[in-house]
Enzyme design. Structure first.
Site, PDB file in Angstrom:
ATOM      1  N   LYS A   1      23.525  -4.683  35.011  1.00 37.40           N
ATOM      2  CA  LYS A   1      22.175  -4.132  35.026  1.00 37.40           C
ATOM      3  C   LYS A   1      21.788  -3.535  36.372  1.00 37.40           C
ATOM      4  O   LYS A   1      20.889  -2.698  36.448  1.00 37.40           O
ATOM      5  CB  LYS A   1      21.151  -5.201  34.609  1.00 37.40           C
ATOM      6  CG  LYS A   1      21.226  -5.525  33.128  1.00 37.40           C
ATOM      7  CD  LYS A   1      19.992  -6.205  32.617  1.00 37.40           C
ATOM      8  CE  LYS A   1      20.073  -6.392  31.103  1.00 37.40           C
ATOM      9  NZ  LYS A   1      18.964  -7.124  30.547  1.00 37.40           N
TER      10      LYS A   1
ATOM     11  N   LYS B   1      28.948  -3.795  23.999  1.00 37.12           N
ATOM     12  CA  LYS B   1      28.241  -4.584  22.974  1.00 37.12           C
ATOM     13  C   LYS B   1      27.043  -3.821  22.423  1.00 37.12           C
ATOM     14  O   LYS B   1      26.465  -2.967  23.109  1.00 37.12           O
ATOM     15  CB  LYS B   1      27.831  -5.955  23.521  1.00 37.12           C
ATOM     16  CG  LYS B   1      26.769  -5.910  24.559  1.00 37.12           C
ATOM     17  CD  LYS B   1      26.175  -7.278  24.843  1.00 37.12           C
ATOM     18  CE  LYS B   1      25.025  -7.055  25.825  1.00 37.12           C
ATOM     19  NZ  LYS B   1      24.132  -8.098  26.088  1.00 37.12           N
TER      20      LYS B   1
ATOM     21  N   LYS C   1      19.936  -3.337  22.632  1.00 35.37           N
ATOM     22  CA  LYS C   1      18.609  -2.836  22.254  1.00 35.37           C
ATOM     23  C   LYS C   1      18.285  -1.551  22.987  1.00 35.37           C
ATOM     24  O   LYS C   1      17.499  -0.747  22.511  1.00 35.37           O
ATOM     25  CB  LYS C   1      17.549  -3.878  22.625  1.00 35.37           C
ATOM     26  CG  LYS C   1      17.658  -5.215  21.954  1.00 35.37           C
ATOM     27  CD  LYS C   1      16.673  -6.174  22.630  1.00 35.37           C
ATOM     28  CE  LYS C   1      16.906  -7.607  22.205  1.00 35.37           C
ATOM     29  NZ  LYS C   1      16.306  -8.561  23.137  1.00 35.37           N
TER      30      LYS C   1
END
Ligand code: TYM
Length: 326
Positions: free
Chosen positions: A111, A192, A195
């Site tokens: 991130k 993966k 969202k």
């Protein structure tokens, strides 16, 4: 009875990865355990959020919890920021964590990649997660594979405090499902399902309509071989779809492989579309029935009271063991 705790971030686009990795377990566990399911809004502000959207998403996740089958008569459903013990315990645990162990977290590395400076909350995020879990003396934490490292850190912190301060915390265990623990993106099976991915066809959101479900599955990345065989290394795309098929239908990967031998990807995908559409239909119906009701807010208010009472007891013990206050 064991205590179960887990949470989902209210960041929108809750998808079948969240369902198969986590929510499905939440429902399975609630009959034989005391379950506490949280909407972790404090976690979601580790990246900037639009306040109005955030509030909407909090109620969306609460409604989805109920739509997938979490029963507020059996389980506690509440919003993290309604119980102040999460932030409070998080600080105490921060003082018992090391920057070295936090910088090893792969989610933080992912991130913060490409940023000159990352928000401190993104760095200490796993400590808040540890606080969530330890605040309720949780035994079991049902999550997807991507949270494995965070659970390990939570265990390390709990053991450290127990050994260096005083026996204070229950050391929890992660719980991961075989088929659903790691659902990959439909357009790129090397990452993966998430969202926040830009391509909406990379995921199937729980509220997608039948047309969108069909489109996303039919255009999912596979390979040129055309054989339906489970081999995540050599054939990550079709293996991911087989995993989804298996998680929704309950059929084993071996049985799926056998029943599709000699058939093509088109046939397999068409059947998978039907399976996913069928699984999503009751979730959407239930969601629409509960989302705009006062009952939903009442459930969260009551949930916060129940969770708050447990948290208060833990905080009293924690403060006493650490010598805080007088
Ligand atoms: P979050 O909101 O990213 O995801 C919610 C749950 O969904 C699982 N999950 C997946 N499972 C399978 N395949 C995928 N592609 C996939 N993507 C997500 C996650 O593993 C998770 O179980 N840090 C947590 C929220 C949290 C939490 C907690 C969880 C905060 N405090 C305490 C357990 C206990 C998170 O960001 O989940």
């Amino acid at each position: 009875m064991k205590r179960v705790f887990s949470g989902v971030q209210p960041t929108g686009n809750i998808h079948i990865g969240n369902y198969l990795g986590a929510l499905k377990q939440f429902v399975e566990l609630q009959d034989e355990n005391q379950c506490i399911y949280c909407i972790v809004d404090l976690h979601s502000i580790t990246v900037p959020q639009d306040p109005r959207e955030l509030r909407k998403h909090i109620l969306d996740v609460a409604a989805l919890y109920m739509a997938v089958g979490i029963d507020p008569e059996k389980s506690i459903i509440f919003v993290q920021s309604d119980v102040s013990g999460h932030a409070e315990l998080s600080w105490i645990l921060t003082c018992n964590s090391y920057t070295g162990e936090l910088s090893r977290m792969t989610q933080f590395k992912d991130k913060s990649k490409g940023r000159e400076s990352a928000p401190a909350g993104l760095f200490t995020y796993p400590i808040l997660m540890a606080a969530d879990i330890l605040l309720y003396d949780s035994d079991i934490v049902p999550v997807g594979n991507d949270q494995k490292q965070h659970i390990e850190l939570c265990r390390d912190i709990a053991i450290r405090v127990n050994n260096t301060v005083k026996k204070t915390f229950v050391v929890p265990e992660g719980r991961f499902l075989k088929a659903g623990a790691r659902i990959m993106a439909l357009d790129d099976p090397s990452s993966k399902m998430s969202k926040s991915a830009e391509n909406i066809h990379s995921r199937i959101s729980l509220l997608d309509d039948d047309g969108k479900i069909k489109k996303s599955i039919m255009r999912a990345t596979t390979d040129s071989e055309g054989e339906i065989r489970f081999d995540p290394e050599a054939k990550p795309g079709i293996s991911n779809l087989m995993n989804i098929y298996s998680a929704f239908s309950g059929e084993s990967l071996e049985d799926i492989q056998t029943s599709y031998s000699g058939k093509g990807y088109g046939d397999f995908k068409k059947d998978l579309v039907g399976i996913v559409q069928e699984a999503m239909a009751p979730i959407k119906k239930n969601f629409n029935e509960i989302r705009e009701t006062q009952e939903l807010k009442d459930i969260l208010t009551l949930g916060a009271e129940k969770a708050g009472a447990i948290a208060e007891k833990t905080m009293k013990r924690v403060k006493e063991n650490f010598g805080l206050g007088f």
